[in-house]
Design an enzyme around this catalytic site. Structure first.
Site, PDB file in Angstrom:
ATOM      1  N   CYS A 186       0.830  -1.204   0.000  1.00 48.46           N
ATOM      2  CA  CYS A 186       0.000   0.000   0.000  1.00 48.46           C
ATOM      3  C   CYS A 186       0.866   1.255   0.000  1.00 48.46           C
ATOM      4  O   CYS A 186       1.603   1.492  -0.942  1.00 48.46           O
ATOM      5  CB  CYS A 186      -0.987  -0.036   1.166  1.00 48.46           C
ATOM      6  SG  CYS A 186      -2.337   1.161   0.985  1.00 48.46           S
ATOM      7  N   LYS A 190     -12.314   7.601  -3.477  1.00 46.65           N
ATOM      8  CA  LYS A 190     -11.555   6.550  -2.814  1.00 46.65           C
ATOM      9  C   LYS A 190     -11.947   5.174  -3.357  1.00 46.65           C
ATOM     10  O   LYS A 190     -13.138   4.869  -3.497  1.00 46.65           O
ATOM     11  CB  LYS A 190     -11.816   6.593  -1.306  1.00 46.65           C
ATOM     12  CG  LYS A 190     -11.050   5.548  -0.500  1.00 46.65           C
ATOM     13  CD  LYS A 190     -11.384   5.650   0.982  1.00 46.65           C
ATOM     14  CE  LYS A 190     -10.609   4.628   1.801  1.00 46.65           C
ATOM     15  NZ  LYS A 190     -10.947   4.698   3.244  1.00 46.65           N
ATOM     16  N   SER A 212      -8.313  -0.255  -0.315  1.00 49.20           N
ATOM     17  CA  SER A 212      -8.674   0.912   0.482  1.00 49.20           C
ATOM     18  C   SER A 212      -7.587   1.970   0.300  1.00 49.20           C
ATOM     19  O   SER A 212      -6.597   1.993   1.026  1.00 49.20           O
ATOM     20  CB  SER A 212      -8.799   0.530   1.965  1.00 49.20           C
ATOM     21  OG  SER A 212      -9.121   1.671   2.745  1.00 49.20           O
ATOM     22  N   HIS A 219      -4.580  -4.862  -0.149  1.00 48.64           N
ATOM     23  CA  HIS A 219      -4.495  -5.412   1.208  1.00 48.64           C
ATOM     24  C   HIS A 219      -4.978  -6.851   1.298  1.00 48.64           C
ATOM     25  O   HIS A 219      -6.018  -7.125   1.900  1.00 48.64           O
ATOM     26  CB  HIS A 219      -5.309  -4.534   2.161  1.00 48.64           C
ATOM     27  CG  HIS A 219      -4.728  -3.184   2.397  1.00 48.64           C
ATOM     28  ND1 HIS A 219      -3.653  -2.967   3.221  1.00 48.64           N
ATOM     29  CD2 HIS A 219      -5.071  -1.978   1.886  1.00 48.64           C
ATOM     30  CE1 HIS A 219      -3.359  -1.676   3.235  1.00 48.64           C
ATOM     31  NE2 HIS A 219      -4.199  -1.052   2.436  1.00 48.64           N
ATOM     32  N   GLU A 227      -3.804  -8.876   3.275  1.00 47.58           N
ATOM     33  CA  GLU A 227      -3.714  -9.264   4.685  1.00 47.58           C
ATOM     34  C   GLU A 227      -4.960  -8.934   5.491  1.00 47.58           C
ATOM     35  O   GLU A 227      -5.124  -9.407   6.622  1.00 47.58           O
ATOM     36  CB  GLU A 227      -2.500  -8.581   5.334  1.00 47.58           C
ATOM     37  CG  GLU A 227      -2.697  -7.137   5.769  1.00 47.58           C
ATOM     38  CD  GLU A 227      -2.558  -6.120   4.639  1.00 47.58           C
ATOM     39  OE1 GLU A 227      -2.613  -4.910   4.920  1.00 47.58           O
ATOM     40  OE2 GLU A 227      -2.397  -6.540   3.469  1.00 47.58           O
ATOM     41  N   ARG A 251     -15.775   3.627  11.222  1.00 41.90           N
ATOM     42  CA  ARG A 251     -14.971   4.717  11.767  1.00 41.90           C
ATOM     43  C   ARG A 251     -15.257   6.018  11.041  1.00 41.90           C
ATOM     44  O   ARG A 251     -15.434   7.070  11.664  1.00 41.90           O
ATOM     45  CB  ARG A 251     -13.487   4.359  11.633  1.00 41.90           C
ATOM     46  CG  ARG A 251     -12.508   5.433  12.096  1.00 41.90           C
ATOM     47  CD  ARG A 251     -11.143   5.204  11.479  1.00 41.90           C
ATOM     48  NE  ARG A 251     -11.189   5.337  10.030  1.00 41.90           N
ATOM     49  CZ  ARG A 251     -10.246   4.871   9.201  1.00 41.90           C
ATOM     50  NH1 ARG A 251      -9.207   4.204   9.683  1.00 41.90           N
ATOM     51  NH2 ARG A 251     -10.348   5.055   7.892  1.00 41.90           N
TER      52      ARG A 251
END
Length: 303
Positions: free
Chosen positions: A142, A163, A192, A233, A235, A247
């Site tokens: 990333c 995004k 992301s 990502h 992971e 969030r």
């Protein structure tokens, strides 16, 4: 063989409950083999979650692996107690004289800041250069991947109109790449990020391994620097994107739910993980390739 991490690290209990083989120091010392040395430079704010995510994937290999948790030397974490960092992490200054078979540089939540204005940028430059002499193979992820592409190759990045946030379909470009052995031609990948890289600025010696027509390049091979650059990502847990969404909503932001994460795109339902098998396979392949090509004598790495 299992993964070896500090005996009291909270991630150990999580991994053991998931059936991941974790080895303590006493048992490891009885085995007459050289474990692979993997370093994890953790730049994410939630250190415990990130270290657990990567330890889970690294621990899926049949080889014995010692993991060293590394942090930026002078950076003060706002989200992780200093006592925790002092107990389980080493600073890069602590490990800079060591050699590693593999090294992972994570993402960081600083997408809006130009690289040279990041407070610890100078240390990042030193770390990236250090990987060329002290690490056999590096995986940049990333923001870490964008930083390495900028530093090593002058690759430009740009702010996307919106995004890229969700689980997107990707295509494997090179099925013969050793890191992608056993991959499906088409796969789902969690994404992301606000930024993308400019394809026109890529040098010819970088090879695109995984790509998406919708959200851009996912993975690049960089043989000259003994590295792979993963812009997304693998992971992530099944809840990672959902937690980011909650969030941001809690902070008063206007944001759509992550694309294709929730069943029927309903945020009230439990997210589905449709990338787990490829995540495990990627790290198994990466560690296997390191094992096949690294020096038995750690001191020979970088020579």
């Amino acid at each position: 063989m299992p993964i070896r991490i500090p005996d009291d690290l909270p991630a150990r209990r999580v991994l053991e409950n998931e059936g991941i083989a974790v080895m303590d120091s006493t048992r490891a010392a009885r085995q007459d083999i050289r474990p692979l040395q993997i370093g994890l430079l953790n730049l994410m704010p939630n250190k415990q979650r990130t270290e657990t995510q990567f330890a889970r994937l690294i621990g899926s290999t049949p080889l014995q692996v010692d993991v060293t948790l590394v942090r930026i030397t002078d950076h003060l974490s706002k989200n992780t107690p200093q006592e925790y960092l002092d107990t389980f992490y080493q600073t890069w200054e602590d490990v800079r004289s060591r050699k590693f078979d593999g090294f992972i540089v994570t993402g960081a939540p600083i997408a809006n800041i130009p690289f040279e204005e990041v407070r610890y940028w100078q240390e990042m430059v030193e770390i990236m250069d250090w990987t060329q002499t002290n690490v056999h193979h590096t995986m940049f992820i990333c923001w870490g991947a964008q930083a390495a592409l900028h530093h090593f190759h002058g690759v430009r990045r740009y702010r996307m109109p919106h995004k890229a946030f969700g689980v997107y379909r990707h295509k494997v470009v090179n099925t013969r790449a050793p890191y992608l052995r056993g991959f499906s031609d088409d796969l789902a990948v969690p994404v992301s990020r606000y930024n993308d890289i400019d394809r026109s600025s890529l040098p010819e010696d970088l090879e695109i391994l995984i790509d998406s027509a919708e959200v851009g390049i996912c993975m690049l091979d960089d043989p000259r620097h003994r590295a792979v650059h993963m812009l997304n990502h693998f992971e992530y847990d099944h809840t990672s994107l959902a937690e980011e969404y909650e969030r941001d909503i809690g902070a008063g932001m206007t944001i759509d739910p992550p694309v294709d994460l929730f069943p029927n795109n309903d945020p009230t339902q439990v997210p589905e993980n449709r990338w787990r098998s490829h995540a495990f396979l990627l790290f198994q392949n990466w560690i296997n390739e390191i094992y096949q090509t690294t020096h038995y004598d750690l001191d020979q790495i970088g020579s």
